[in-house]
Structure formats: C-alpha cells, structure tokens
Design a protein around this motif. Structure first.
Motif, PDB file in Angstrom:
ATOM      1  N   GLN A 199       0.854  -1.177   0.000  1.00 29.58           N
ATOM      2  CA  GLN A 199       0.000   0.000   0.000  1.00 29.58           C
ATOM      3  C   GLN A 199       0.894   1.232   0.000  1.00 29.58           C
ATOM      4  O   GLN A 199       1.838   1.329   0.797  1.00 29.58           O
ATOM      5  CB  GLN A 199      -0.894   0.018   1.235  1.00 29.58           C
ATOM      6  CG  GLN A 199      -1.762   1.273   1.347  1.00 29.58           C
ATOM      7  CD  GLN A 199      -2.561   1.296   2.628  1.00 29.58           C
ATOM      8  OE1 GLN A 199      -2.492   0.346   3.401  1.00 29.58           O
ATOM      9  NE2 GLN A 199      -3.291   2.359   2.863  1.00 29.58           N
ATOM     10  N   ILE A 200       0.636   2.153  -0.891  1.00 32.96           N
ATOM     11  CA  ILE A 200       1.407   3.390  -0.916  1.00 32.96           C
ATOM     12  C   ILE A 200       0.970   4.246   0.274  1.00 32.96           C
ATOM     13  O   ILE A 200      -0.194   4.638   0.385  1.00 32.96           O
ATOM     14  CB  ILE A 200       1.183   4.164  -2.225  1.00 32.96           C
ATOM     15  CG1 ILE A 200       1.570   3.301  -3.425  1.00 32.96           C
ATOM     16  CG2 ILE A 200       1.974   5.458  -2.211  1.00 32.96           C
ATOM     17  CD1 ILE A 200       3.022   2.919  -3.474  1.00 32.96           C
ATOM     18  N   THR A 256       8.766   8.048  -3.750  1.00 29.43           N
ATOM     19  CA  THR A 256       7.594   7.610  -3.013  1.00 29.43           C
ATOM     20  C   THR A 256       8.008   6.482  -2.085  1.00 29.43           C
ATOM     21  O   THR A 256       9.047   5.847  -2.291  1.00 29.43           O
ATOM     22  CB  THR A 256       6.478   7.153  -3.967  1.00 29.43           C
ATOM     23  OG1 THR A 256       5.299   6.881  -3.218  1.00 29.43           O
ATOM     24  CG2 THR A 256       6.892   5.907  -4.733  1.00 29.43           C
ATOM     25  N   GLU A 257       7.207   6.224  -1.056  1.00 28.43           N
ATOM     26  CA  GLU A 257       7.564   5.224  -0.048  1.00 28.43           C
ATOM     27  C   GLU A 257       6.450   4.189   0.099  1.00 28.43           C
ATOM     28  O   GLU A 257       5.535   4.350   0.906  1.00 28.43           O
ATOM     29  CB  GLU A 257       7.837   5.888   1.299  1.00 28.43           C
ATOM     30  CG  GLU A 257       9.043   6.804   1.303  1.00 28.43           C
ATOM     31  CD  GLU A 257       9.467   7.187   2.703  1.00 28.43           C
ATOM     32  OE1 GLU A 257       9.019   6.535   3.676  1.00 28.43           O
ATOM     33  OE2 GLU A 257      10.253   8.146   2.839  1.00 28.43           O
ATOM     34  N   LYS A 273      11.939   3.015  -0.291  1.00 21.41           N
ATOM     35  CA  LYS A 273      11.954   4.312  -0.985  1.00 21.41           C
ATOM     36  C   LYS A 273      12.327   4.040  -2.438  1.00 21.41           C
ATOM     37  O   LYS A 273      13.361   3.435  -2.710  1.00 21.41           O
ATOM     38  CB  LYS A 273      12.954   5.270  -0.354  1.00 21.41           C
ATOM     39  CG  LYS A 273      12.600   5.721   1.036  1.00 21.41           C
ATOM     40  CD  LYS A 273      13.419   6.937   1.476  1.00 21.41           C
ATOM     41  CE  LYS A 273      14.885   6.630   1.564  1.00 21.41           C
ATOM     42  NZ  LYS A 273      15.649   7.810   2.068  1.00 21.41           N
ATOM     43  N   SER A 315       2.366   7.150   1.191  1.00 21.40           N
ATOM     44  CA  SER A 315       2.620   8.578   1.022  1.00 21.40           C
ATOM     45  C   SER A 315       2.588   8.914  -0.455  1.00 21.40           C
ATOM     46  O   SER A 315       2.900   8.069  -1.296  1.00 21.40           O
ATOM     47  CB  SER A 315       3.968   8.971   1.630  1.00 21.40           C
ATOM     48  OG  SER A 315       5.021   8.390   0.889  1.00 21.40           O
ATOM     49  N   PRO A 316       2.218  10.112  -0.815  1.00 22.13           N
ATOM     50  CA  PRO A 316       2.266  10.519  -2.225  1.00 22.13           C
ATOM     51  C   PRO A 316       3.714  10.727  -2.650  1.00 22.13           C
ATOM     52  O   PRO A 316       4.643  10.559  -1.864  1.00 22.13           O
ATOM     53  CB  PRO A 316       1.488  11.835  -2.223  1.00 22.13           C
ATOM     54  CG  PRO A 316       1.691  12.376  -0.836  1.00 22.13           C
ATOM     55  CD  PRO A 316       1.722  11.173   0.066  1.00 22.13           C
ATOM     56  N   ILE A 317       3.884  11.094  -3.892  1.00 21.14           N
ATOM     57  CA  ILE A 317       5.224  11.364  -4.397  1.00 21.14           C
ATOM     58  C   ILE A 317       5.760  12.640  -3.743  1.00 21.14           C
ATOM     59  O   ILE A 317       5.081  13.671  -3.706  1.00 21.14           O
ATOM     60  CB  ILE A 317       5.208  11.514  -5.924  1.00 21.14           C
ATOM     61  CG1 ILE A 317       4.775  10.197  -6.570  1.00 21.14           C
ATOM     62  CG2 ILE A 317       6.586  11.920  -6.440  1.00 21.14           C
ATOM     63  CD1 ILE A 317       4.666  10.260  -8.073  1.00 21.14           C
ATOM     64  N   SER A 318       6.964  12.555  -3.221  1.00 20.78           N
ATOM     65  CA  SER A 318       7.621  13.704  -2.604  1.00 20.78           C
ATOM     66  C   SER A 318       8.681  14.251  -3.553  1.00 20.78           C
ATOM     67  O   SER A 318       9.329  13.494  -4.288  1.00 20.78           O
ATOM     68  CB  SER A 318       8.279  13.306  -1.277  1.00 20.78           C
ATOM     69  OG  SER A 318       7.331  12.806  -0.370  1.00 20.78           O
ATOM     70  N   TYR A 319       8.882  15.567  -3.512  1.00 21.55           N
ATOM     71  CA  TYR A 319       9.851  16.224  -4.375  1.00 21.55           C
ATOM     72  C   TYR A 319      10.873  16.957  -3.518  1.00 21.55           C
ATOM     73  O   TYR A 319      10.532  17.530  -2.481  1.00 21.55           O
ATOM     74  CB  TYR A 319       9.173  17.203  -5.331  1.00 21.55           C
ATOM     75  CG  TYR A 319       8.191  16.543  -6.264  1.00 21.55           C
ATOM     76  CD1 TYR A 319       8.610  15.984  -7.470  1.00 21.55           C
ATOM     77  CD2 TYR A 319       6.840  16.459  -5.921  1.00 21.55           C
ATOM     78  CE1 TYR A 319       7.707  15.372  -8.323  1.00 21.55           C
ATOM     79  CE2 TYR A 319       5.933  15.840  -6.775  1.00 21.55           C
ATOM     80  CZ  TYR A 319       6.367  15.302  -7.963  1.00 21.55           C
ATOM     81  OH  TYR A 319       5.476  14.687  -8.804  1.00 21.55           O
TER      82      TYR A 319
END
Length: 255
Positions: free
Chosen positions: A17-18, A62-63, A80, A20-24
């Motif tokens: 399950q993802i 993403t994590e 990650k 967290s959303p994509i982090s930048y």
C-alpha cells in the motif's frame, strides 16, 4: 511437489500500500574520493580528476510499505523508490598563459679559454587549457529501511562526459604541445546508504554512494604527448582513465 509448495507459501501473504504521495526535493551532491589508475600526466590538472565535483538537481520519490504476514504476526517492510536528474558542473575551466620574454642566455666556459652562450631564446608564451563537460546525470534508486531512519539500497545511473586538455612546454628551443580530447557515456550501479533527518517537520536526507559496477560505451578520443626520443606520440583513450568517485549528497524535501 505442488502441494508442498502450497503448504510453504500459504502461511505467507504479501501485499503493498502506498503510504505517502510522491515527494519532491532539491539535492546537492559532491564527489569525495576519486578512484583513478594509470592516468597520464596530461590529465594531472584536469578538472574532471581534481576538482570536487558538485551537482544540483531535483529528486522525486515515493515510499511504499509492505506487510509480510506470517501466521498471526506481520513484518513491515518500508521502501523508498524514485529517481533524480542532476546537473554536474566542475567550476571554471583551467586556462592559463605564461609569458617568457626574450633572453640572451648565459656565458659558460668551453674549457679552451673561450665561452659558449647557452639558454638563449626568443620570447614565447605557454598556454594551458583544461576543460571538463558533464552536463546531466540521471539516477534511479531503490532503498529498504533497515533500522529506523537508516536505509540501504542500490542506485543505477547514467551520464556522459567530455574532456579536453592542451598543455604547452618549452623543449629543444621550441614550444611543444600535448593534447587530449576524449568523451564517453557511462552507466553503472552504486551501493547506497541514506539517513533521514526530521527537522521542524521537514525531511532532510543524507546519502552516501559507493561505486559498485560500471559500463562504458561510445568511448572515443586520444592524447598526444611529446617525447625527446620519439617526438609526438598518440595514445588511444583508455577506460582505465575513468575515475570512480564516492558521492555524498544532501536532499531537502519541499513537497
């Protein structure tokens, strides 16, 4: 045999399950130690080999989180996964000019009561140029959290490099040039370790990459050197000249 495999597999289930959303983030990277062997003298001052090579770029990650069920218990695996594009620069290129005025020479005894003039020369200028171009590097990475905020993973990479060198010296009463011009594309794999810091709800990641394997392609170029015995000699570029640096980076995640 199939029944035995089912018996072994059924107690375990794996799903993801993802979380967290994509982090930048913004990354600053620099080389620490250069691995180089059999490097000709003409490359001694080249920025590619001697400068600390800083890079700046953007990171996206993403994590995903995995639960590994075993009977009534469960183990959580955190990963990650992401990629980054870095702009590599080596600082200013080396470009020097050394001017030497005309010189009438020295008078030295010739052993017969007379004198000889030695070391006389007209005016001349020695120009040395060292440049390195390595515009973009693309990295992918997969990390697994092994202890709290500490992660271990691998990072495939790709980049291209172009180097030029021109060195001049005064030999046998004339200016002699040694030149090098070479380029290549390199891809490889880094062994990476990272540590996440949480400062005022902001994540800052420290990362250290070790060279693991590399592949080179489209290698081209040569260097020319002066020899008093053989004159100008040309040597083909050798991939032994490629350095394999340790890389340290800091990533600030802003979104």
């Amino acid at each position: 045999m199939r029944k035995l495999l089912l018996i072994l597999i059924l107690p375990y289930s794996l799903f993801a399950q993802i979380i967290s959303p994509i982090s930048y983030g913004f990354k600053l990277q620099t080389s620490l130690v250069n691995y180089q062997n059999n490097t000709p003298d003409i490359y001694a001052n080249n920025p590619y080999y001697n400068n600390i090579s800083p890079s700046i770029g953007l990171v996206a990650e993403t994590e995903p989180q995995f639960w590994l069920k075993e009977g009534n218990g469960a183990h959580i695996l955190r990963f990650k996964i992401g990629g980054e594009i870095l702009y590599n620069f080596f600082g200013p290129s080396i470009n020097t000019e050394d001017y030497f005025p005309a010189f009438d020479g020295y008078l030295t005894a010739d052993g017969t009561g007379g004198f000889n003039v030695t070391g006389a020369h007209d005016e001349y200028t020695l120009t040395n140029i060292e440049e390195a171009q390595n515009s973009l590097q693309v990295n992918l990475f997969v990390y697994c959290h092994i202890f709290k905020n500490l992660s271990l993973g691998i990072s495939p990479y790709f980049h291209s490099v172009k180097n030029t060198s021109q060195l001049e010296s005064w030999t046998n009463d004339m200016v002699v040039q040694s030149k090098a011009d070479f380029s290549w594309q390199e891809s490889g794999l880094h062994l990476s370790t990272s540590y996440d810091l949480l400062i005022n709800y902001t994540i800052i990641t420290l990362d250290l990459k070790f060279p693991l394997v590399s592949w080179t392609s489209s290698i081209s170029g040569s260097h020319m050197e002066w020899s008093e015995t053989y004159g100008i000699q040309e040597f083909l570029f050798n991939d032994d000249y490629l350095r394999k640096p340790l890389l340290f980076s800091i990533t600030y995640f802003f979104f």
